[in-house]
Scaffold this active site. Structure first.
Site, PDB file in Angstrom:
ATOM      1  N   LYS A  44      -7.064   0.681   7.558  1.00  0.00           N
ATOM      2  CA  LYS A  44      -6.095   1.194   6.579  1.00  0.00           C
ATOM      3  C   LYS A  44      -6.827   1.815   5.394  1.00  0.00           C
ATOM      4  CE  LYS A  44      -3.370  -2.691   6.125  1.00  0.00           C
ATOM      5  NZ  LYS A  44      -2.302  -3.470   5.482  1.00  0.00           N
ATOM      6  N   LYS A  46      -8.429   0.024   3.282  1.00  0.00           N
ATOM      7  CA  LYS A  46      -8.141  -0.892   2.184  1.00  0.00           C
ATOM      8  C   LYS A  46      -9.274  -1.930   2.085  1.00  0.00           C
ATOM      9  CE  LYS A  46      -3.886  -2.400   0.144  1.00  0.00           C
ATOM     10  NZ  LYS A  46      -2.478  -2.784   0.283  1.00  0.00           N
TER      11      LYS A  46
HETATM   12  N1  C2G Z   1       4.849  -5.544  -2.779  1.00  0.00           N
HETATM   13  C1  C2G Z   1       5.927  -5.610  -3.657  1.00  0.00           C
HETATM   14  N2  C2G Z   1       5.706  -5.493  -4.987  1.00  0.00           N
HETATM   15  C2  C2G Z   1       4.448  -5.308  -5.473  1.00  0.00           C
HETATM   16  C3  C2G Z   1       3.347  -5.269  -4.588  1.00  0.00           C
HETATM   17  C4  C2G Z   1       3.579  -5.385  -3.227  1.00  0.00           C
HETATM   18  O1  C2G Z   1       7.088  -5.773  -3.235  1.00  0.00           O
HETATM   19  N3  C2G Z   1       4.272  -5.203  -6.817  1.00  0.00           N
HETATM   20  C5  C2G Z   1       5.126  -5.654  -1.349  1.00  0.00           C
HETATM   21  C6  C2G Z   1       4.709  -4.404  -0.577  1.00  0.00           C
HETATM   22  O2  C2G Z   1       5.717  -3.395  -0.687  1.00  0.00           O
HETATM   23  C7  C2G Z   1       4.582  -4.960   0.841  1.00  0.00           C
HETATM   24  C8  C2G Z   1       4.089  -6.397   0.591  1.00  0.00           C
HETATM   25  O3  C2G Z   1       4.369  -6.711  -0.797  1.00  0.00           O
HETATM   26  O4  C2G Z   1       5.867  -5.016   1.473  1.00  0.00           O
HETATM   27  C9  C2G Z   1       2.607  -6.553   0.851  1.00  0.00           C
HETATM   28  O5  C2G Z   1       1.929  -5.584   0.051  1.00  0.00           O
HETATM   29  P1  C2G Z   1       0.445  -5.128   0.521  1.00  0.00           P
HETATM   30  O6  C2G Z   1      -0.372  -6.353   0.752  1.00  0.00           O
HETATM   31  O7  C2G Z   1      -0.039  -4.069  -0.394  1.00  0.00           O
HETATM   32  O8  C2G Z   1       0.802  -4.507   1.957  1.00  0.00           O
HETATM   33  P2  C2G Z   1       0.147  -3.186   2.616  1.00  0.00           P
HETATM   34  O9  C2G Z   1      -1.329  -3.237   2.438  1.00  0.00           O
HETATM   35  O10 C2G Z   1       0.916  -2.037   2.119  1.00  0.00           O
HETATM   36  O11 C2G Z   1       0.369  -3.455   4.181  1.00  0.00           O
HETATM   37  O12 C2G Z   1       1.831  -2.390   8.547  1.00  0.00           O
HETATM   38  C10 C2G Z   1       2.226  -2.528   7.183  1.00  0.00           C
HETATM   39  C11 C2G Z   1       1.025  -2.738   6.298  1.00  0.00           C
HETATM   40  O13 C2G Z   1       0.215  -3.785   6.798  1.00  0.00           O
HETATM   41  C12 C2G Z   1       1.493  -3.046   4.877  1.00  0.00           C
END
Ligand code: C2G
Length: 129
Positions: A44, A46
């Protein structure tokens, strides 16, 4: 009962993650969370500070979460939805539209993100102190 699934990295677990998981659990009876492995996060593009084992253990300890599975690839969601009899796929609206292809298999819901917090913001603050 109604099964919800979501996926994410959940690095530096924070209130935005907690509020999302709480809302997801309120949508149904069972909440499954796919936590991105370190290898998948590399895919990703990340970088994470906390290794997968610890991120998975923390998410698994959250009272709203019933089951944790590893998220290893972009292509596992359909199999997961079928195998785990998922009714709803839900994720933050930073992904709005990106997972509409799942609508053939289950409901797809995009939820408001919690304002003012993110793992990357926390990382920046930590590196700047
Ligand atoms: N999230 C949120 N509010 C934030 C930060 C994150 O609601 N201030 C939510 C994101 O929208 C997501 C979840 O928390 O639904 C996890 O966020 P991340 O760990 O950043 O997820 P991500 O890396 O975007 O991975 O296949 C899907 C991916 O694996 C999603």
């Amino acid at each position: 009962g109604k099964t919800i699934i979501t996926y994410g990295t959940f690095d530096l677990f924070h209130i935005g993650h907690l509020k999302l998981l709480k809302r997801l659990k309120e949508m149904g009876d069972r909440l499954i969370v796919g936590v991105s492995t370190d290898e998948f996060n590399a895919l990703k593009g990340k970088r994470t500070l906390i290794p997968y084992e610890q991120r998975a253990e923390i998410v698994g300890a959250i009272k709203y979460v019933d089951e944790v599975i590893p998220e290893k690839s972009w292509d596992q969601k359909i199999d997961d939805i079928r195998r785990l009899n998922v009714d709803v796929f839900a994720i933050g609206n930073d992904w709005a539209g990106k997972f509409d292809f799942l609508k053939e298999y289950c409901e797809v819901v995009y939820l408001e993100r919690t304002k003012g917090i993110s793992s990357s913001q926390l990382k920046n603050v930590l590196t700047s102190v």
